[in-house]
Design a protein around this motif. Structure first.
Motif, mmCIF file in Angstrom:
data_model
loop_
_atom_site.group_PDB
_atom_site.id
_atom_site.type_symbol
_atom_site.label_atom_id
_atom_site.label_comp_id
_atom_site.label_asym_id
_atom_site.label_seq_id
_atom_site.Cartn_x
_atom_site.Cartn_y
_atom_site.Cartn_z
ATOM 1 N N THR A 1 -34.908 13.654 -6.472
ATOM 2 C CA THR A 1 -33.946 14.118 -7.034
ATOM 3 C C THR A 1 -33.623 13.457 -8.405
ATOM 4 O O THR A 1 -33.098 14.061 -9.406
ATOM 5 C CB THR A 1 -32.404 13.737 -6.361
ATOM 6 O OG1 THR A 1 -32.261 12.611 -5.816
ATOM 7 C CG2 THR A 1 -32.522 14.698 -4.970
ATOM 8 N N GLN B 1 -33.731 15.525 -11.757
ATOM 9 C CA GLN B 1 -32.390 15.649 -12.561
ATOM 10 C C GLN B 1 -32.719 15.342 -13.908
ATOM 11 O O GLN B 1 -32.176 15.811 -14.995
ATOM 12 C CB GLN B 1 -31.371 14.524 -12.124
ATOM 13 C CG GLN B 1 -30.626 14.980 -10.958
ATOM 14 C CD GLN B 1 -29.785 14.099 -10.227
ATOM 15 O OE1 GLN B 1 -29.713 12.788 -10.645
ATOM 16 N NE2 GLN B 1 -28.897 14.438 -9.353
ATOM 17 N N THR C 1 -34.271 18.265 -15.178
ATOM 18 C CA THR C 1 -33.277 19.456 -15.506
ATOM 19 C C THR C 1 -32.623 19.188 -16.859
ATOM 20 O O THR C 1 -32.026 20.119 -17.493
ATOM 21 C CB THR C 1 -32.226 19.197 -14.363
ATOM 22 O OG1 THR C 1 -32.932 19.594 -12.995
ATOM 23 C CG2 THR C 1 -31.068 20.245 -14.437
ATOM 24 N N TYR D 1 -37.046 18.804 -6.099
ATOM 25 C CA TYR D 1 -35.874 18.774 -5.144
ATOM 26 C C TYR D 1 -36.527 19.041 -3.749
ATOM 27 O O TYR D 1 -35.921 18.442 -2.840
ATOM 28 C CB TYR D 1 -34.961 19.786 -5.547
ATOM 29 C CG TYR D 1 -33.873 19.251 -6.555
ATOM 30 C CD1 TYR D 1 -33.044 18.182 -6.174
ATOM 31 C CD2 TYR D 1 -33.903 19.810 -8.055
ATOM 32 C CE1 TYR D 1 -32.027 17.826 -7.179
ATOM 33 C CE2 TYR D 1 -33.010 19.521 -8.624
ATOM 34 C CZ TYR D 1 -32.136 18.388 -8.422
ATOM 35 O OH TYR D 1 -31.023 17.920 -9.301
#
Length: 138
Positions: free
Chosen positions: A110, A114, A117, A105
Protein backbone atom coordinates in the motif's frame (compact mmCIF):
# COMPACT_ATOMS: atom_id res chain seq x y z
CA UNK A 1 15.20 30.30 -33.52
CA UNK A 2 18.61 29.87 -31.96
CA UNK A 3 20.36 33.17 -31.24
CA UNK A 4 23.92 33.82 -30.15
CA UNK A 5 22.54 34.90 -26.75
CA UNK A 6 20.83 31.52 -26.48
CA UNK A 7 24.08 29.74 -27.43
CA UNK A 8 25.97 31.77 -24.81
CA UNK A 9 23.41 30.96 -22.10
CA UNK A 10 23.51 27.27 -22.93
CA UNK A 11 27.30 27.29 -22.88
CA UNK A 12 27.27 28.79 -19.38
CA UNK A 13 24.59 26.34 -18.22
CA UNK A 14 26.36 23.22 -19.52
CA UNK A 15 29.74 24.41 -18.24
CA UNK A 16 28.22 24.86 -14.77
CA UNK A 17 26.57 21.43 -15.03
CA UNK A 18 29.94 19.92 -16.01
CA UNK A 19 31.60 21.37 -12.90
CA UNK A 20 28.73 20.24 -10.66
CA UNK A 21 29.12 16.74 -12.07
CA UNK A 22 32.85 16.74 -11.43
CA UNK A 23 32.33 17.96 -7.85
CA UNK A 24 29.65 15.34 -7.17
CA UNK A 25 31.89 12.59 -8.51
CA UNK A 26 34.89 13.69 -6.44
CA UNK A 27 32.83 14.11 -3.24
CA UNK A 28 31.31 10.64 -3.62
CA UNK A 29 34.22 8.59 -4.95
CA UNK A 30 37.37 10.11 -3.51
CA UNK A 31 36.25 11.97 -0.40
CA UNK A 32 33.27 9.69 0.47
CA UNK A 33 31.42 12.70 1.87
CA UNK A 34 28.23 11.77 0.05
CA UNK A 35 26.55 8.54 -1.06
CA UNK A 36 27.82 6.69 -4.16
CA UNK A 37 24.51 7.41 -5.88
CA UNK A 38 25.81 10.92 -6.44
CA UNK A 39 28.94 9.73 -8.22
CA UNK A 40 26.74 8.15 -10.87
CA UNK A 41 24.67 11.31 -11.05
CA UNK A 42 27.87 13.33 -11.36
CA UNK A 43 29.16 11.15 -14.18
CA UNK A 44 25.82 11.52 -15.93
CA UNK A 45 26.09 15.31 -15.64
CA UNK A 46 29.66 15.21 -16.98
CA UNK A 47 28.75 13.05 -19.98
CA UNK A 48 25.61 14.96 -20.94
CA UNK A 49 27.12 18.40 -20.46
CA UNK A 50 30.30 17.37 -22.28
CA UNK A 51 28.32 16.13 -25.28
CA UNK A 52 26.19 19.26 -25.32
CA UNK A 53 29.26 21.52 -25.13
CA UNK A 54 30.78 19.65 -28.10
CA UNK A 55 27.52 20.19 -30.01
CA UNK A 56 27.55 23.90 -29.14
CA UNK A 57 31.15 24.32 -30.32
CA UNK A 58 30.29 22.49 -33.52
CA UNK A 59 27.20 24.68 -33.96
CA UNK A 60 29.26 27.85 -33.52
CA UNK A 61 32.12 26.78 -35.81
CA UNK A 62 30.36 24.85 -38.60
CA UNK A 63 27.88 26.90 -40.64
CA UNK A 64 26.48 23.88 -42.50
CA UNK A 65 25.81 22.06 -39.23
CA UNK A 66 24.26 25.19 -37.72
CA UNK A 67 21.91 25.55 -40.70
CA UNK A 68 20.97 21.86 -40.53
CA UNK A 69 20.15 22.10 -36.81
CA UNK A 70 18.21 25.35 -37.22
CA UNK A 71 16.08 23.85 -40.01
CA UNK A 72 15.56 20.66 -37.99
CA UNK A 73 14.47 22.57 -34.88
CA UNK A 74 12.07 24.79 -36.81
CA UNK A 75 10.57 22.04 -38.99
CA UNK A 76 6.83 21.73 -38.34
CA UNK A 77 6.89 17.97 -38.95
CA UNK A 78 9.53 17.45 -36.24
CA UNK A 79 7.60 19.67 -33.84
CA UNK A 80 4.41 17.70 -34.55
CA UNK A 81 6.21 14.38 -34.01
CA UNK A 82 7.73 15.61 -30.73
CA UNK A 83 4.30 16.68 -29.48
CA UNK A 84 2.78 13.34 -30.50
CA UNK A 85 5.58 11.46 -28.72
CA UNK A 86 5.00 13.48 -25.53
CA UNK A 87 1.28 12.88 -25.76
CA UNK A 88 1.71 9.14 -26.25
CA UNK A 89 4.23 8.93 -23.42
CA UNK A 90 1.87 10.72 -21.04
CA UNK A 91 -1.08 8.54 -22.08
CA UNK A 92 0.75 5.25 -21.54
CA UNK A 93 2.47 6.36 -18.34
CA UNK A 94 -0.95 7.17 -16.85
CA UNK A 95 -2.29 3.75 -17.86
CA UNK A 96 0.78 1.89 -16.57
CA UNK A 97 0.68 3.79 -13.28
CA UNK A 98 -3.02 2.94 -12.85
CA UNK A 99 -2.33 -0.77 -13.48
CA UNK A 100 0.66 -0.67 -11.13
CA UNK A 101 -1.49 0.90 -8.39
CA UNK A 102 -4.07 -1.87 -8.67
CA UNK A 103 -1.43 -4.61 -8.73
CA UNK A 104 0.42 -3.11 -5.77
CA UNK A 105 -2.76 -2.89 -3.72
CA UNK A 106 -3.54 -6.54 -4.53
CA UNK A 107 0.01 -7.42 -3.42
CA UNK A 108 -0.62 -5.38 -0.25
CA UNK A 109 2.19 -2.92 -1.03
CA UNK A 110 0.00 0.00 0.00
CA UNK A 111 2.78 2.49 0.73
CA UNK A 112 4.29 2.12 -2.75
CA UNK A 113 0.82 2.20 -4.31
CA UNK A 114 0.03 5.42 -2.46
CA UNK A 115 3.22 7.08 -3.71
CA UNK A 116 2.39 6.12 -7.31
CA UNK A 117 -1.17 7.33 -6.74
CA UNK A 118 0.15 10.72 -5.65
CA UNK A 119 2.40 10.89 -8.70
CA UNK A 120 -0.56 9.98 -10.94
CA UNK A 121 -2.75 12.63 -9.31
CA UNK A 122 0.03 15.19 -9.66
CA UNK A 123 0.38 14.42 -13.35
CA UNK A 124 -3.35 14.76 -13.88
CA UNK A 125 -3.47 18.06 -11.99
CA UNK A 126 -0.60 19.43 -14.07
CA UNK A 127 -2.39 18.24 -17.21
CA UNK A 128 -5.68 19.93 -16.31
CA UNK A 129 -4.00 23.17 -15.23
CA UNK A 130 -1.97 23.22 -18.45
CA UNK A 131 -5.09 22.46 -20.48
CA UNK A 132 -7.06 25.25 -18.79
CA UNK A 133 -4.21 27.70 -19.30
CA UNK A 134 -3.77 26.80 -22.97
CA UNK A 135 -7.54 26.88 -23.53
CA UNK A 136 -7.75 30.41 -22.11
CA UNK A 137 -4.70 31.51 -24.09
CA UNK A 138 -5.73 30.07 -27.46
Amino acid sequence: VITMENVKNRTVWYTALLFVGIVLYILAEFMTLIDHFWSGMGLGFVVVSGLRLVQIVRYKNNDAYAKKITVKNNDERNQFLANEARSTTFYYSILLEAVAIIVLYIMQKTEVAQVITMVLCGQLIIYWVSYAFLKSKY
